[in-house]
Design a protein around this motif. Structure first.
Motif, PDB file in Angstrom:
ATOM      1  N   UNK A  21     -28.186  10.010  -0.940  1.00  0.00           N
ATOM      2  CA  UNK A  21     -26.788   9.789  -0.577  1.00  0.00           C
ATOM      3  C   UNK A  21     -26.392   8.354  -0.901  1.00  0.00           C
ATOM      4  N   UNK A  22     -25.107   8.163  -1.235  1.00  0.00           N
ATOM      5  CA  UNK A  22     -24.655   6.811  -1.569  1.00  0.00           C
ATOM      6  C   UNK A  22     -24.610   5.920  -0.332  1.00  0.00           C
ATOM      7  N   UNK A  23     -25.109   4.717  -0.515  1.00  0.00           N
ATOM      8  CA  UNK A  23     -25.202   3.755   0.583  1.00  0.00           C
ATOM      9  C   UNK A  23     -24.618   2.428   0.111  1.00  0.00           C
ATOM     10  N   UNK A  24     -23.700   1.879   0.885  1.00  0.00           N
ATOM     11  CA  UNK A  24     -23.087   0.587   0.576  1.00  0.00           C
ATOM     12  C   UNK A  24     -23.872  -0.492   1.315  1.00  0.00           C
ATOM     13  N   UNK A  25     -24.468  -1.410   0.564  1.00  0.00           N
ATOM     14  CA  UNK A  25     -25.265  -2.451   1.204  1.00  0.00           C
ATOM     15  C   UNK A  25     -24.386  -3.517   1.856  1.00  0.00           C
ATOM     16  N   UNK A  26     -23.124  -3.595   1.499  1.00  0.00           N
ATOM     17  CA  UNK A  26     -22.208  -4.525   2.164  1.00  0.00           C
ATOM     18  C   UNK A  26     -21.876  -4.006   3.562  1.00  0.00           C
ATOM     19  N   UNK A  27     -21.551  -2.728   3.649  1.00  0.00           N
ATOM     20  CA  UNK A  27     -21.202  -2.118   4.932  1.00  0.00           C
ATOM     21  C   UNK A  27     -22.431  -1.763   5.757  1.00  0.00           C
ATOM     22  N   UNK A  28     -23.581  -1.656   5.054  1.00  0.00           N
ATOM     23  CA  UNK A  28     -24.820  -1.221   5.707  1.00  0.00           C
ATOM     24  C   UNK A  28     -24.669   0.168   6.312  1.00  0.00           C
ATOM     25  N   UNK A  29     -24.029   1.051   5.513  1.00  0.00           N
ATOM     26  CA  UNK A  29     -23.917   2.439   5.955  1.00  0.00           C
ATOM     27  C   UNK A  29     -23.680   3.347   4.749  1.00  0.00           C
ATOM     28  N   UNK A  46     -12.732   1.347 -11.007  1.00  0.00           N
ATOM     29  CA  UNK A  46     -13.546   0.133 -11.124  1.00  0.00           C
ATOM     30  C   UNK A  46     -13.661  -0.519  -9.749  1.00  0.00           C
ATOM     31  N   UNK A  47     -14.885  -0.779  -9.347  1.00  0.00           N
ATOM     32  CA  UNK A  47     -15.077  -1.340  -8.005  1.00  0.00           C
ATOM     33  C   UNK A  47     -14.387  -2.694  -7.856  1.00  0.00           C
ATOM     34  N   UNK A  48     -14.345  -3.497  -8.913  1.00  0.00           N
ATOM     35  CA  UNK A  48     -13.709  -4.808  -8.836  1.00  0.00           C
ATOM     36  C   UNK A  48     -12.202  -4.728  -8.646  1.00  0.00           C
ATOM     37  N   UNK A  49     -11.610  -3.644  -9.079  1.00  0.00           N
ATOM     38  CA  UNK A  49     -10.160  -3.449  -8.976  1.00  0.00           C
ATOM     39  C   UNK A  49      -9.792  -2.510  -7.836  1.00  0.00           C
ATOM     40  N   UNK A  50     -10.589  -1.451  -7.634  1.00  0.00           N
ATOM     41  CA  UNK A  50     -10.201  -0.364  -6.736  1.00  0.00           C
ATOM     42  C   UNK A  50     -10.889  -0.365  -5.371  1.00  0.00           C
ATOM     43  N   UNK A  51     -11.844  -1.238  -5.151  1.00  0.00           N
ATOM     44  CA  UNK A  51     -12.563  -1.232  -3.868  1.00  0.00           C
ATOM     45  C   UNK A  51     -12.236  -2.492  -3.063  1.00  0.00           C
ATOM     46  N   UNK A  52     -11.531  -2.300  -1.968  1.00  0.00           N
ATOM     47  CA  UNK A  52     -11.173  -3.436  -1.127  1.00  0.00           C
ATOM     48  C   UNK A  52     -12.395  -4.049  -0.451  1.00  0.00           C
ATOM     49  N   UNK A  53     -13.416  -3.265  -0.215  1.00  0.00           N
ATOM     50  CA  UNK A  53     -14.638  -3.773   0.417  1.00  0.00           C
ATOM     51  C   UNK A  53     -15.348  -4.745  -0.531  1.00  0.00           C
ATOM     52  N   UNK A  54     -15.469  -4.358  -1.789  1.00  0.00           N
ATOM     53  CA  UNK A  54     -16.094  -5.233  -2.783  1.00  0.00           C
ATOM     54  C   UNK A  54     -15.299  -6.524  -2.935  1.00  0.00           C
ATOM     55  N   UNK A  55     -13.972  -6.396  -3.079  1.00  0.00           N
ATOM     56  CA  UNK A  55     -13.132  -7.583  -3.289  1.00  0.00           C
ATOM     57  C   UNK A  55     -13.225  -8.537  -2.096  1.00  0.00           C
ATOM     58  N   UNK A  56     -13.205  -8.000  -0.894  1.00  0.00           N
ATOM     59  CA  UNK A  56     -13.328  -8.859   0.292  1.00  0.00           C
ATOM     60  C   UNK A  56     -14.693  -9.546   0.326  1.00  0.00           C
ATOM     61  N   UNK A  57     -15.727  -8.819  -0.075  1.00  0.00           N
ATOM     62  CA  UNK A  57     -17.079  -9.365  -0.021  1.00  0.00           C
ATOM     63  C   UNK A  57     -17.273 -10.502  -1.028  1.00  0.00           C
ATOM     64  N   UNK A  58     -16.705 -10.369  -2.209  1.00  0.00           N
ATOM     65  CA  UNK A  58     -16.892 -11.393  -3.235  1.00  0.00           C
ATOM     66  C   UNK A  58     -15.807 -12.461  -3.192  1.00  0.00           C
ATOM     67  N   UNK A  59     -14.870 -12.322  -2.258  1.00  0.00           N
ATOM     68  CA  UNK A  59     -13.866 -13.354  -2.092  1.00  0.00           C
ATOM     69  C   UNK A  59     -12.585 -13.137  -2.858  1.00  0.00           C
ATOM     70  N   UNK A  60     -12.419 -11.939  -3.392  1.00  0.00           N
ATOM     71  CA  UNK A  60     -11.204 -11.654  -4.156  1.00  0.00           C
ATOM     72  C   UNK A  60     -10.083 -11.091  -3.313  1.00  0.00           C
ATOM     73  N   UNK A  61     -10.317 -10.929  -2.010  1.00  0.00           N
ATOM     74  CA  UNK A  61      -9.282 -10.394  -1.129  1.00  0.00           C
ATOM     75  C   UNK A  61      -9.204  -8.897  -1.186  1.00  0.00           C
TER      76      UNK A  61
END
Length: 63
Positions: A21-29, A46-61
């Motif tokens: 199953x897919x697991x997000x290591x940022x969310x730890x779930x 694209x995770x860099x454009x379409x994922x708010x979790x990724x953008x928040x984690x890398x500092x892109x808002x």
């Protein structure tokens, strides 16, 4: 390109799964398959454009 924070695990939360199953290591779930589509870049997502979790984690808002 897949998100660097996407992993597939066959166990977690004290359970074993028949398929990984897919697991997000940022969310730890574990994440829903639709979320994993973004992580894996399916359907022109694209995770860099379409994922708010990724953008928040890398500092892109996020949105």
């Amino acid at each position: 390109m897949s998100c660097p924070y996407l992993e597939y695990r066959s166990s977690g939360d004290g359970r074993e799964f028949d398929t990984e199953r897919p697991f997000c290591t940022v969310l730890e779930r574990f994440v829903q398959p639709m979320r994993a589509d973004i992580c894996a870049g399916r359907y022109a997502l694209e995770h860099g454009r379409d994922c708010e979790i990724y953008r928040e984690h890398v500092g892109g808002g996020g949105d």
